[in-house]
Structure formats: structure tokens, C-alpha cells
Design a protein around this motif. Sequence first.
Motif, PDB file in Angstrom:
ATOM      1  N   ALA A 157       0.842  -1.204   0.000  1.00 18.10           N
ATOM      2  CA  ALA A 157       0.000   0.000   0.000  1.00 18.10           C
ATOM      3  C   ALA A 157       0.875   1.252   0.000  1.00 18.10           C
ATOM      4  O   ALA A 157       1.874   1.317   0.714  1.00 18.10           O
ATOM      5  CB  ALA A 157      -0.908  -0.004   1.229  1.00 18.10           C
ATOM      6  N   CYS A 158       0.478   2.233  -0.780  1.00 17.63           N
ATOM      7  CA  CYS A 158       1.159   3.534  -0.712  1.00 17.63           C
ATOM      8  C   CYS A 158       0.606   4.303   0.490  1.00 17.63           C
ATOM      9  O   CYS A 158      -0.249   3.804   1.222  1.00 17.63           O
ATOM     10  CB  CYS A 158       0.953   4.312  -2.009  1.00 17.63           C
ATOM     11  SG  CYS A 158      -0.726   4.939  -2.204  1.00 17.63           S
ATOM     12  N   ALA A 159       1.067   5.525   0.671  1.00 17.36           N
ATOM     13  CA  ALA A 159       0.615   6.310   1.826  1.00 17.36           C
ATOM     14  C   ALA A 159      -0.881   6.617   1.734  1.00 17.36           C
ATOM     15  O   ALA A 159      -1.600   6.570   2.738  1.00 17.36           O
ATOM     16  CB  ALA A 159       1.413   7.598   1.924  1.00 17.36           C
ATOM     17  N   VAL A 189      -2.779  11.161   3.854  1.00 16.64           N
ATOM     18  CA  VAL A 189      -1.376  11.568   3.887  1.00 16.64           C
ATOM     19  C   VAL A 189      -0.951  12.232   2.575  1.00 16.64           C
ATOM     20  O   VAL A 189      -0.257  13.238   2.577  1.00 16.64           O
ATOM     21  CB  VAL A 189      -0.486  10.338   4.180  1.00 16.64           C
ATOM     22  CG1 VAL A 189       0.978  10.671   4.042  1.00 16.64           C
ATOM     23  CG2 VAL A 189      -0.785   9.803   5.573  1.00 16.64           C
ATOM     24  N   CYS A 190      -1.380  11.651   1.447  1.00 17.24           N
ATOM     25  CA  CYS A 190      -0.952  12.168   0.145  1.00 17.24           C
ATOM     26  C   CYS A 190      -2.085  12.973  -0.488  1.00 17.24           C
ATOM     27  O   CYS A 190      -3.234  12.514  -0.538  1.00 17.24           O
ATOM     28  CB  CYS A 190      -0.561  11.010  -0.766  1.00 17.24           C
ATOM     29  SG  CYS A 190      -0.181  11.551  -2.433  1.00 17.24           S
ATOM     30  N   SER A 191      -1.746  14.139  -1.001  1.00 23.74           N
ATOM     31  CA  SER A 191      -2.774  15.030  -1.541  1.00 23.74           C
ATOM     32  C   SER A 191      -3.357  14.521  -2.855  1.00 23.74           C
ATOM     33  O   SER A 191      -4.411  14.973  -3.284  1.00 23.74           O
ATOM     34  CB  SER A 191      -2.203  16.429  -1.742  1.00 23.74           C
ATOM     35  OG  SER A 191      -1.063  16.367  -2.581  1.00 23.74           O
ATOM     36  N   GLY A 212      -3.397   4.721  -3.878  1.00 25.18           N
ATOM     37  CA  GLY A 212      -4.325   5.832  -3.668  1.00 25.18           C
ATOM     38  C   GLY A 212      -4.762   6.495  -4.956  1.00 25.18           C
ATOM     39  O   GLY A 212      -5.808   7.133  -5.018  1.00 25.18           O
ATOM     40  N   CYS A 213      -3.945   6.357  -6.011  1.00 26.77           N
ATOM     41  CA  CYS A 213      -4.296   6.901  -7.321  1.00 26.77           C
ATOM     42  C   CYS A 213      -3.576   6.063  -8.373  1.00 26.77           C
ATOM     43  O   CYS A 213      -2.927   5.068  -8.044  1.00 26.77           O
ATOM     44  CB  CYS A 213      -3.919   8.385  -7.413  1.00 26.77           C
ATOM     45  SG  CYS A 213      -2.139   8.674  -7.565  1.00 26.77           S
ATOM     46  N   SER A 214      -3.643   6.493  -9.621  1.00 28.99           N
ATOM     47  CA  SER A 214      -3.084   5.671 -10.701  1.00 28.99           C
ATOM     48  C   SER A 214      -1.565   5.771 -10.807  1.00 28.99           C
ATOM     49  O   SER A 214      -0.966   5.140 -11.651  1.00 28.99           O
ATOM     50  CB  SER A 214      -3.721   6.077 -12.035  1.00 28.99           C
ATOM     51  OG  SER A 214      -3.410   7.432 -12.295  1.00 28.99           O
ATOM     52  N   GLY A 232       0.766   4.779  -8.612  1.00 29.50           N
ATOM     53  CA  GLY A 232       1.389   3.515  -8.204  1.00 29.50           C
ATOM     54  C   GLY A 232       2.745   3.659  -7.546  1.00 29.50           C
ATOM     55  O   GLY A 232       3.660   2.878  -7.823  1.00 29.50           O
ATOM     56  N   CYS A 233       2.897   4.616  -6.632  1.00 28.34           N
ATOM     57  CA  CYS A 233       4.209   4.850  -5.991  1.00 28.34           C
ATOM     58  C   CYS A 233       4.744   3.614  -5.273  1.00 28.34           C
ATOM     59  O   CYS A 233       5.942   3.363  -5.272  1.00 28.34           O
ATOM     60  CB  CYS A 233       4.106   5.978  -4.974  1.00 28.34           C
ATOM     61  SG  CYS A 233       3.743   7.560  -5.690  1.00 28.34           S
ATOM     62  N   ALA A 234       3.870   2.850  -4.642  1.00 27.11           N
ATOM     63  CA  ALA A 234       4.355   1.737  -3.815  1.00 27.11           C
ATOM     64  C   ALA A 234       4.816   0.564  -4.657  1.00 27.11           C
ATOM     65  O   ALA A 234       5.640  -0.232  -4.213  1.00 27.11           O
ATOM     66  CB  ALA A 234       3.258   1.273  -2.850  1.00 27.11           C
TER      67      ALA A 234
END
Length: 431
Positions: free
Chosen positions: A314-316, A320-322, A353-355, A357-359
Amino acid sequence: VTSLRRGTCPGIQEPFPTGDGWLARWTPHRSIPLEAFAGLCDVSERLGNGVLEVTQRGSIQIRGLPERCDLTAEMHALGLPVQEFPAFISAPLIGVEGGDSAFAPQTRNKLLACLAEFSGATKLDRKLSVLLDDESALHLDHVRADLRFRCSDQRVHLALGGDAVTATSLGWLLIDGVTPVLMRLLGLLSVSGATRGRDLISDLRAVQIELAPWLSPGAPPASRPLPERIGLHALTDGSVVRGLGLAFGFSAAANLRQLSHEAARLGAHSLRPAPDRTIQIVGLPEKADPTLLATAAVLNFITLPADPRRYVIACAGAPVCSSACLATRALAPRIAEAAQHLLSTGTPIHLSGCSKGCALPRAAPLTFAGPDALILDGAADAPPARRASVEELITQLRELDQSRAVRAGAEANPYRALLRSRSLQSAQMER
Ligand code: SF4
């Protein structure tokens, strides 16, 4: 993440703005004395949101920082060096395990000295990464990097772009060639228009000619199976390294501080964050391991390789993330509980959290990207196979997890059965 910052990476010296303040990332090059690590936990509580994260590649992140804070001074006060551009990733047990134990640290020092000379080069791509691997148990074969160095049998293998399997092998160096070769590679990257390892591959002949005085031909070293980073590894001095996971990649700083105090009390000397969102406690007397494991379990760390929480990435997320339209961290424990059997076989679920895909910037068997995209065998920006609400997803995952046919391994990707789920389909039709 603002557009101004897109395409770069947050550091200690240059944090990024996120939804709840500024984010700093630090990649240590050596194991961290436990007392200094406890101090870093204090910094997270005093200046940030009191949470520490360990990323897929083994970096530490602190969030919720004020815009103006001198983290570099905080790190120096703890005796922790900050050298962060170009990014340098090194195998966690370099310098603490036997085998090439003197050779690999010497190679590391040469690479770092060379990188320090280039740290102000504005023409280098801010995402450029240099990786040093060795023959130790917790190797980095599956971690991608632009420039790959691997110490093996008193020589250094060099490859460009990708992981150990996909990178392009250039040949072997003696240790005296490490500095001139890296200098020339960084020189090429700063003047030739090539910015990443893959760009150099497109003009491989020119690179080979440039490096010819130091390179010897030879087959690359064999790639190795993925190492188990949640477990015990013996060191040559008779002590062990104990690997633990951070559930969903983060932990309260207070828990990490308590764990490091306990590890120190039991005789360990340092800690190293490592890939797969793990920490490695170094120098623990083996007889103390059960005591440390018991403390770690109470403090919510992952102590068993098959723990389903390990396979929810999971990413933040929100708040946490805008950029987020999914509360990934609040959702992650519910997903881990609903799909516990499937997850414990090592079939991951990515919550994004969005497209962006940071994690996990690559495909997963199942990705759920906010607000409602259910993606199979794709990354967070892939077209969704279906749309589903959070509650629908949890209900269907629980049903699927309890299905004996899927648990018996009837499909390569067991989450594909979600497409056939009657209740999910009827929920779709009602929209
Ligand atoms: S993937 Fe997650 S952390 Fe990255 S920008 Fe999107 S919501 Fe934020």
C-alpha cells in the motif's frame, strides 16, 4: 506530489510536499547503530508525523515534516552521513558478513567517493541509481538500477539498466578500475544526452570503447533466487542478522525505537533497512532471537514469512498524500484479513491511492487503485478490468479466499475469479 517535483525523488536535503507536510527519504549505505536509529525515531516524532516507512527498495521515509527544517543537521548530530545524489543502493550485509567482507566495503567506499564528486552535476538525471551487490545472503538481484556493480571473487561485474536478469552485462573489473569506470559512465551520462542506464545501452559500442582499458570479457555471475528477508542469517562472528517486516511498509516511530532498545539490550549493535520493506537487526546473539521475536510481534512487526500483511503493498494514500482518493493504510488491514489465505501463498495485492502507483511501479496480480479501479495483472495506471467499491472488494475477496478451488491453486492468478463473482457483477449492473 506537485508537478514541479514530478520526475525527481525526495531526499533529506530536498524533501517533497505531500498531503500532510513534507516527505524526506534516506537510503543508508551502512548499517545504522541502534542508538542513532532510536534518535532518528525521535526526529520523526519531534519534526514529522511520528511514523517511519521502509520502502520496497529499503529506503527510510519520514513524513509530515515542516517546509523549513534542517534534517541534514539532525542526521549529522546523530552521526548519520547524508550522501544522496546520485542515488546509491547497496546490499544490506556488505561489511557485516563473511566472504568478500573486505573487498565489497572497499568497492563501496570507492563508488561513494566517486559519486560525491558528481553530486552537484545538474545534468545527471535525478532518478539515476547506482547499485552495489555482493555474494551475501540478502543480495539485490531483483532490485533494478541504472548502473549495477556486483562484487564476486575479488572482482567486480558491471551491468547497465534493469535487474540482475535483465541488465546488459559489460564485463568484469579489478578493484582499481571501479573509480575510473564509474567516473566515465557518469561523464557519459552528463554530456551525451543519455540520462539513464537504458540510454547507454542504445549506444553500447561507444560505452565499451570508453571502458575498454578496465573491462575484461566474461559471462555475468549467475542470478540467484529471491532471498528470504524475514528470517535469520548467520554471520561469521557467530552472531545473527534477524529480519523483520514492517506491516504495510510503515511503523510508529515509538515501536521502532522500543524494538531498537530491546535489540541493543539483547546484544545487537546495528540495524539496516532492506528491500521488501524489512529491517535487519545486525549482530544479535542467536540465543536472544526468540526474545527479540516476541517483542517484535507485540510491537506489530512481521515475524513470519507467510504473514498475509506482507503481501498487501500500500502507498501512503489518503489523507497523507494530496493526490490520493483511497485511504490505503486504513484499508490494508481489512484486505489482509479478508484475503489471508491467498495472500499467505505470496500472491500480492497492491493498494494505490491513485493511478501513479508509488508503492509498486509494476504489475501485481491484483491492484486496487483509488477510487474504484480493480486491475488484474497490471500496474496502477493499467485499464481496470472492473470497477468496485471498497466494500464490494472486501466482500468478494473474503468469498474468494474461502473458496477451496482457488486456494488449491486452480488458476495462475487466483484473483481472476473476481471477474466471475456474481455479487460483484450484479453490483456492477446496478450502477
Ligand atoms: S500512488 Fe499513493 S502516494 Fe503515490 S501519488 Fe498516488 S496516492 Fe500519493
